[in-house]
Design an enzyme around this catalytic site. Sequence first.
Site, PDB file in Angstrom:
ATOM      1  N   SER A  57       0.805  -1.223   0.000  1.00  0.00           N
ATOM      2  CA  SER A  57       0.000   0.000   0.000  1.00  0.00           C
ATOM      3  C   SER A  57       0.841   1.277   0.000  1.00  0.00           C
ATOM      4  O   SER A  57       0.318   2.343  -0.296  1.00  0.00           O
ATOM      5  CB  SER A  57      -0.946   0.015   1.199  1.00  0.00           C
ATOM      6  OG  SER A  57      -0.227   0.126   2.407  1.00  0.00           O
ATOM      7  N   HIS A  96       1.147   4.280   6.796  1.00  0.00           N
ATOM      8  CA  HIS A  96       0.567   5.156   5.776  1.00  0.00           C
ATOM      9  C   HIS A  96       0.988   6.596   6.000  1.00  0.00           C
ATOM     10  O   HIS A  96       1.495   6.952   7.064  1.00  0.00           O
ATOM     11  CB  HIS A  96      -0.963   5.048   5.756  1.00  0.00           C
ATOM     12  CG  HIS A  96      -1.452   3.826   5.046  1.00  0.00           C
ATOM     13  ND1 HIS A  96      -2.779   3.474   5.030  1.00  0.00           N
ATOM     14  CD2 HIS A  96      -0.814   2.868   4.333  1.00  0.00           C
ATOM     15  CE1 HIS A  96      -2.926   2.356   4.331  1.00  0.00           C
ATOM     16  NE2 HIS A  96      -1.743   1.969   3.908  1.00  0.00           N
ATOM     17  N   ASP A 124      -7.939   6.373   4.526  1.00  0.00           N
ATOM     18  CA  ASP A 124      -8.042   5.189   5.382  1.00  0.00           C
ATOM     19  C   ASP A 124      -9.293   5.123   6.250  1.00  0.00           C
ATOM     20  O   ASP A 124      -9.387   4.235   7.103  1.00  0.00           O
ATOM     21  CB  ASP A 124      -6.820   5.116   6.310  1.00  0.00           C
ATOM     22  CG  ASP A 124      -5.551   4.801   5.561  1.00  0.00           C
ATOM     23  OD1 ASP A 124      -5.618   4.425   4.381  1.00  0.00           O
ATOM     24  OD2 ASP A 124      -4.470   4.935   6.175  1.00  0.00           O
TER      25      ASP A 124
END
Length: 184
Positions: A57, A96, A124
């Site tokens: 990701s 992230h 998210d």
Amino acid sequence: MDVILGYVDEFRHMKFRKIILQIVSLAIVVGSALSIWKSLQVVSFSESPVVVVLSGSMEPAYYRGDILFLTYFNKPFEVGDVIVYKIKDQDIPIVHRVLQIQQKSDDPLDQLILTKGDNNQVDDRALYPRKQMWLERSDIMGKIEGVLPYVGYITILLNDYPSLKFVMIGLMSLFVLTAKDPQS
């Protein structure tokens, strides 16, 4: 297989004193690893100073198997920082990038944070617990300060194949217990 049987046979023929010495050596190795981990926690102010990237990701910034080094100093986060956060009731932390920040109060550390994976299409919020729209500081494990590319891939293999974990631990223990004494 013959190599392993050779180690087992050698272990059976050791004297009691040497067996105790080898067990103490194994305990020192394990204790040293734990001491290093605790020292990293103190220096980085992070409960988990080292994590391994498990998904794609964050590509192309970070790839599966990269080892990331974290810090958690009393500084405000900024848009663009890459952080590691953990959702309540989930075991695996998420790596992230900070997409957006809202200040909750005059305290610069009192922030609400929205994140997104670089390789993901949307933010998210779908990953957060139900009705939670932002991360709080208590959800965050740390900020990325360094990377060691691909070295953590062994961790991914050990998680994907649990039996490999037991084989590896057994072999390492066997090697430590049957290591030749350099003074003999």
